[in-house]
Scaffold this active site. Structure first.
Site, PDB file in Angstrom:
ATOM      1  N   HIS A   1      -0.130   4.201  -8.024  1.00 61.49           N
ATOM      2  CA  HIS A   1      -0.987   5.403  -7.915  1.00 61.49           C
ATOM      3  C   HIS A   1      -2.214   5.350  -8.826  1.00 61.49           C
ATOM      4  CE1 HIS A   1       2.803   7.883  -6.541  1.00 61.49           C
ATOM      5  NE2 HIS A   1       2.484   6.901  -5.707  1.00 61.49           N
TER       6      HIS A   1
ATOM      7  N   LEU B   1       0.869  -1.176   0.000  1.00 60.07           N
ATOM      8  CA  LEU B   1       0.000   0.000   0.000  1.00 60.07           C
ATOM      9  C   LEU B   1       0.905   1.224   0.000  1.00 60.07           C
ATOM     10  CD1 LEU B   1      -2.769  -0.651   2.722  1.00 60.07           C
ATOM     11  CD2 LEU B   1      -3.077  -0.654   0.252  1.00 60.07           C
ATOM     12  N   ASP B   2       0.490   2.278  -0.706  1.00 58.69           N
ATOM     13  CA  ASP B   2       1.233   3.529  -0.651  1.00 58.69           C
ATOM     14  C   ASP B   2       1.349   3.989   0.795  1.00 58.69           C
ATOM     15  OD1 ASP B   2       1.386   3.553  -3.389  1.00 58.69           O
ATOM     16  OD2 ASP B   2      -0.169   5.071  -3.675  1.00 58.69           O
ATOM     17  N   ARG B   3       2.413   4.715   1.074  1.00 56.09           N
ATOM     18  CA  ARG B   3       2.660   5.195   2.439  1.00 56.09           C
ATOM     19  C   ARG B   3       1.465   5.991   2.985  1.00 56.09           C
ATOM     20  NH1 ARG B   3       7.859   8.853   4.376  1.00 56.09           N
ATOM     21  NH2 ARG B   3       7.269   9.008   6.560  1.00 56.09           N
TER      22      ARG B   3
ATOM     23  N   THR C   1      -1.688   5.814   2.080  1.00 54.17           N
ATOM     24  CA  THR C   1      -2.952   5.076   2.058  1.00 54.17           C
ATOM     25  C   THR C   1      -3.066   4.215   3.310  1.00 54.17           C
ATOM     26  OG1 THR C   1      -2.840   4.992  -0.358  1.00 54.17           O
ATOM     27  CG2 THR C   1      -4.372   3.481   0.703  1.00 54.17           C
TER      28      THR C   1
END
Length: 320
Positions: A243, A143-145, A147
């Site tokens: 993204h 997961l993106d930082r 999110t």
């Protein structure tokens, strides 16, 4: 000061979970704190043996192989992840599901999934500190930082392999909730713009729409709730590009609230006014087949209190 561990001979018997791995990869994960260069040197000198014989780094382990590891003197770093740190201790309360082969955690926004790039530790290092008895803890996906939400971690290599296969075969369903600018049309159910990663001179990575050279991408959307100046949508990424959800929202004129890369300054200002201080993108649920029981498993992660409180301050509008 660095404490010196008292070195001793170690014997490890390989089981079916670890069979099939290259020995160098296995040792890197098993001998925590031992540099890669030292592992190769120990193998070359015969100080690590398999079934009493010397072996090469590319050797693939077999069930019931016996590894003999000579005493290794390694200084224990004082900057190891401490379970007394609030951010680490709080993770225990974010565990949504745990059994003998899996952990699903509600990852906090702002915490990377792993250390690196100037970060001393991430979720996976923190979990390893909380579960020192676990022989293996590996990320199933990322997961993106910024999110938050459902993140799956495997405790067994067989579970990791199984879940990676489910991901490749699109058998895992991940649903996200995003608060976006403006009124999202209920008719806009699919976004299929191709995406391309660009690395800027500053080292920052941004993703742009490029329907000629980009990778095919698809996100499916459903309106959850319209508000006076925003919409809460459910996003289902069919593909898993970097993204993806964020750029697909932006290209349709509905950037996600407080997105530092793809957001809208005026909208972000309004959202900050009601307490949204972070990207409003949350991995709300994940569905997959349990690798051992073969039962369908659906895990849901609640929104953090800040985002839930912010939604209550918005004026609800007709969804029609």
């Amino acid at each position: 000061m660095n404490e010196i561990k008292k070195p001793q001979v170690r014997f490890i018997t390989i089981d079916s979970e670890d069979a099939g791995q290259r020995i160098d990869n296995f040792l890197l994960k098993t001998l925590k704190g031992v540099p890669k260069s030292m592992i190769y040197r120990l193998l070359r000198k015969g100080e690590i043996r398999v079934n009493k014989k010397r072996t090469k780094p590319e050797y693939k382990l077999v069930d019931e192989d016996v590894l003999r590891i000579a005493p290794i003197r390694v200084s224990e770093k004082t900057n190891e992840v401490s379970t007394s740190l609030n951010v680490v201790a709080n993770l225990e309360g974010q565990i949504l599901y745990e059994d003998e082969i899996l952990i699903v955690i509600n990852k906090p926004s702002g915490m990377a999934v792993h250390g690196g790039s100037g970060l001393s530790f991430g979720v996976i290092e923190a979990l390893r500190a909380l579960r020192p008895e676990a022989r293996m803890l590996e990320l199933v996906h990322r997961l993106d930082r910024d999110t938050s939400g459902c993140l799956v971690v495997a405790k067994k290599r067989s579970a990791l392999r199984n879940l990676h296969e489910q991901l490749r075969n699109k058998k895992v369903q991940k649903f996200y909730h995003a608060l976006v600018k403006g009124r999202w049309s209920p008719k806009l159910t699919r976004v299929t713009e191709s995406l391309k990663k660009n690395d800027l001179k500053s080292g920052e990575r941004v993703v742009v729409v490029d329907n000629i050279n980009g990778k095919e991408s698809e996100t499916r959307y459903k309106v959850i709730q319209h508000y006076s100046n925003a919409t809460l949508v459910r996003a289902f990424p069919v593909t898993g590009r970097t993204h993806q959800i964020r750029v697909h929202c932006q290209v349709k004129g509905h950037p996600i609230a407080c997105d530092p890369k793809y957001g809208n300054e005026d909208f972000d200002g309004d959202m900050k006014g009601i307490g949204v201080k972070r990207l409003f993108l949350h991995a709300a649920s994940i569905e997959f087949t349990h690798p051992r029981t073969e039962q369908k498993l659906k895990i849901e992660a609640p929104l953090d209190k800040t985002l839930a409180k912010a939604l209550k301050q918005l004026t609800v509008a007709n969804n029609g």
